[in-house]
Scaffold this motif. Sequence first.
Motif, mmCIF file in Angstrom:
data_model
loop_
_atom_site.group_PDB
_atom_site.id
_atom_site.type_symbol
_atom_site.label_atom_id
_atom_site.label_comp_id
_atom_site.label_asym_id
_atom_site.label_seq_id
_atom_site.Cartn_x
_atom_site.Cartn_y
_atom_site.Cartn_z
ATOM 1 N N ARG A 95 -20.300 -11.130 -24.478
ATOM 2 C CA ARG A 95 -20.480 -9.985 -25.371
ATOM 3 C C ARG A 95 -21.889 -9.392 -25.220
ATOM 4 N N HIS A 96 -22.896 -10.253 -25.140
ATOM 5 C CA HIS A 96 -24.274 -9.783 -25.004
ATOM 6 C C HIS A 96 -24.457 -9.033 -23.684
ATOM 7 N N LEU A 97 -23.885 -9.549 -22.603
ATOM 8 C CA LEU A 97 -23.970 -8.856 -21.317
ATOM 9 C C LEU A 97 -23.313 -7.478 -21.395
ATOM 10 N N ALA A 98 -22.163 -7.408 -22.043
ATOM 11 C CA ALA A 98 -21.433 -6.145 -22.140
ATOM 12 C C ALA A 98 -22.150 -5.129 -23.038
ATOM 13 N N GLU A 99 -22.691 -5.594 -24.148
ATOM 14 C CA GLU A 99 -23.296 -4.679 -25.116
ATOM 15 C C GLU A 99 -24.768 -4.368 -24.841
ATOM 16 N N GLN A 100 -25.525 -5.362 -24.384
ATOM 17 C CA GLN A 100 -26.963 -5.196 -24.201
ATOM 18 C C GLN A 100 -27.373 -5.032 -22.740
ATOM 19 N N ASN A 101 -26.418 -5.236 -21.837
ATOM 20 C CA ASN A 101 -26.684 -5.163 -20.410
ATOM 21 C C ASN A 101 -27.824 -6.086 -19.989
ATOM 22 N N SER A 102 -27.865 -7.239 -20.634
ATOM 23 C CA SER A 102 -28.856 -8.268 -20.306
ATOM 24 C C SER A 102 -28.335 -9.607 -20.804
ATOM 25 N N GLN A 135 -15.350 -23.017 -15.659
ATOM 26 C CA GLN A 135 -15.249 -21.955 -14.661
ATOM 27 C C GLN A 135 -15.720 -20.619 -15.234
ATOM 28 N N VAL A 136 -15.309 -20.308 -16.450
ATOM 29 C CA VAL A 136 -15.725 -19.073 -17.108
ATOM 30 C C VAL A 136 -17.238 -19.080 -17.337
ATOM 31 N N SER A 137 -17.768 -20.199 -17.802
ATOM 32 C CA SER A 137 -19.204 -20.315 -18.049
ATOM 33 C C SER A 137 -20.003 -20.091 -16.768
ATOM 34 N N ARG A 138 -19.546 -20.666 -15.675
ATOM 35 C CA ARG A 138 -20.258 -20.533 -14.406
ATOM 36 C C ARG A 138 -20.215 -19.107 -13.882
ATOM 37 N N GLU A 139 -19.117 -18.400 -14.117
ATOM 38 C CA GLU A 139 -19.020 -17.000 -13.674
ATOM 39 C C GLU A 139 -20.026 -16.139 -14.449
ATOM 40 N N ILE A 140 -20.097 -16.366 -15.755
ATOM 41 C CA ILE A 140 -21.050 -15.633 -16.586
ATOM 42 C C ILE A 140 -22.488 -15.980 -16.161
ATOM 43 N N GLU A 141 -22.716 -17.252 -15.884
ATOM 44 C CA GLU A 141 -24.050 -17.716 -15.493
ATOM 45 C C GLU A 141 -24.537 -17.040 -14.214
ATOM 46 N N LEU A 142 -23.644 -16.794 -13.271
ATOM 47 C CA LEU A 142 -24.041 -16.125 -12.036
ATOM 48 C C LEU A 142 -24.590 -14.731 -12.317
#
Length: 147
Positions: free
Chosen positions: A60-67, A131-138
């Motif tokens: 959510r933070h990546l999508a909304e804050q772009n960071s 798997q989901v966590s690692r994708e977000i982490e990348l």
Amino acid sequence: MPTVGMQIGGNRNAANKPLDSNGKREWSNGLCGCFSACGTCCYAFWCPCIVHGKNKQRLRHLAEQNSPDPEGGSCCSGSCWAHCLLTGCVGAGFILQCLNRGEVRSRYGIEGGSCGDFCSSCCCAPCDLTQVSREIELEEKSFGQRY
């Protein structure tokens, strides 16, 4: 100002996976590759609600804050509690994981569908969460910050 083809923010294909003819790609890490992220996998096995909540908040933070989320996701978010209640009361926390997995696939242009999301979330919940966590982490790491 952004131009066509320019990516804003982090790299959503940090592992440079090849795209198919539909512009889709494979997961950066396999479902059974969860053991190479042993800490997250163990955490997902014993406390899946916390890992789900963190994944959801980070996405959510990546999508909304772009960071990336500077806190790395809160362990006591609404998503965490919803997963905890669904898992504890009716054993159905995997449904929330399935929905989140679909969001991740959509964000990163990963090949697959709802049936695969359901099977992964239902049959191997800790591996799915990892798997989901690692994708977000990348994507988070592609911002050049350490997370």
